[in-house]
Design a protein around this motif. Structure first.
Motif, PDB file in Angstrom:
ATOM      1  N   GLU A 179       0.831  -1.213   0.000  1.00  0.00           N
ATOM      2  CA  GLU A 179       0.000   0.000   0.000  1.00  0.00           C
ATOM      3  C   GLU A 179       0.863   1.260   0.000  1.00  0.00           C
ATOM      4  OE1 GLU A 179      -1.048   0.487   4.700  1.00  0.00           O
ATOM      5  OE2 GLU A 179      -2.120  -1.051   3.592  1.00  0.00           O
ATOM      6  N   VAL A 180       2.001   1.223   0.677  1.00  0.00           N
ATOM      7  CA  VAL A 180       2.900   2.379   0.684  1.00  0.00           C
ATOM      8  C   VAL A 180       3.533   2.548  -0.693  1.00  0.00           C
ATOM      9  CG1 VAL A 180       5.019   3.332   1.693  1.00  0.00           C
ATOM     10  CG2 VAL A 180       3.347   2.163   3.153  1.00  0.00           C
ATOM     11  N   LEU A 181       3.945   1.455  -1.289  1.00  0.00           N
ATOM     12  CA  LEU A 181       4.528   1.487  -2.627  1.00  0.00           C
ATOM     13  C   LEU A 181       3.559   2.119  -3.620  1.00  0.00           C
ATOM     14  CD1 LEU A 181       7.027   0.297  -4.308  1.00  0.00           C
ATOM     15  CD2 LEU A 181       5.405  -1.503  -4.927  1.00  0.00           C
ATOM     16  N   GLU A 182       2.305   1.691  -3.584  1.00  0.00           N
ATOM     17  CA  GLU A 182       1.301   2.205  -4.519  1.00  0.00           C
ATOM     18  C   GLU A 182       0.932   3.650  -4.208  1.00  0.00           C
ATOM     19  OE1 GLU A 182      -1.967  -0.593  -4.784  1.00  0.00           O
ATOM     20  OE2 GLU A 182      -0.541  -2.254  -4.888  1.00  0.00           O
ATOM     21  N   ARG A 183       0.938   4.009  -2.927  1.00  0.00           N
ATOM     22  CA  ARG A 183       0.605   5.379  -2.541  1.00  0.00           C
ATOM     23  C   ARG A 183       1.668   6.362  -3.044  1.00  0.00           C
ATOM     24  NH1 ARG A 183      -0.964   4.930   3.099  1.00  0.00           N
ATOM     25  NH2 ARG A 183       1.238   4.713   3.470  1.00  0.00           N
ATOM     26  N   THR A 184       2.903   5.889  -3.197  1.00  0.00           N
ATOM     27  CA  THR A 184       3.973   6.760  -3.697  1.00  0.00           C
ATOM     28  C   THR A 184       3.968   6.862  -5.212  1.00  0.00           C
ATOM     29  OG1 THR A 184       5.590   4.944  -3.747  1.00  0.00           O
ATOM     30  CG2 THR A 184       5.474   6.263  -1.723  1.00  0.00           C
ATOM     31  N   GLY A 185       2.989   6.228  -5.854  1.00  0.00           N
ATOM     32  CA  GLY A 185       2.845   6.360  -7.296  1.00  0.00           C
ATOM     33  C   GLY A 185       3.369   5.188  -8.098  1.00  0.00           C
ATOM     34  N   ARG A 186       4.003   4.243  -7.449  1.00  0.00           N
ATOM     35  CA  ARG A 186       4.501   3.080  -8.189  1.00  0.00           C
ATOM     36  C   ARG A 186       3.356   2.115  -8.431  1.00  0.00           C
ATOM     37  NH1 ARG A 186       9.996   1.348  -5.777  1.00  0.00           N
ATOM     38  NH2 ARG A 186       9.703  -0.360  -7.237  1.00  0.00           N
TER      39      ARG A 186
END
Length: 122
Positions: A46-53
């Motif tokens: 979820e953190v990875l996706e929240r950063t735009g990745r």
């Protein structure tokens, strides 16, 4: 993607420098302990996706399970009282009826329902 089944305490290694150990399981969650070099980024999805990745293609969407606390409400209290009333009307001399009453009182002591507070699902 490799899929492994681990028991509590089991671990796996990734390359020479990464160790992942299953610490414990609780319901539909598990706690993993990871030891890796400090320069290796470890991020929750979820953190990875929240950063735009973007989500890696190999990640499978698991069915969502909504964890819900026990909700002890008036309907359940009423059902428990109905069972007790029905048992009271049955032949008390029957050993099966007495055994069922003892089991019910063991699982749900008579004061159980009255002491429960109503909670809403999380």
């Amino acid at each position: 993607m490799l899929s492994l089944q681990l028991k509590t305490g089991d671990y796996m290694t990734i390359g020479e420098d990464v160790v992942v150990q299953l610490d414990h399981i609780s319901g539909d969650r598990c706690k993993l302990m990871i030891q890796a070099p400090k320069d290796m980024a470890i991020l929750r999805g979820e953190v990875l996706e929240r950063t735009g990745r973007e989500r890696p293609e190999c990640v499978v969407d698991a069915p969502r399970r909504h964890r819900q606390e026990l909700v002890w409400n008036g309907g359940k209290t009423q059902a428990l009282n109905s069972i007790r009333s029905l048992l009271g009307r049955m032949d008390g001399a029957n050993p099966d009826v007495r055994a069922l009453r003892r089991q019910l009182d063991f699982i749900f002591p008579p004061e159980f329902a009255s002491s429960r507070t109503e909670r809403t699902p999380k």
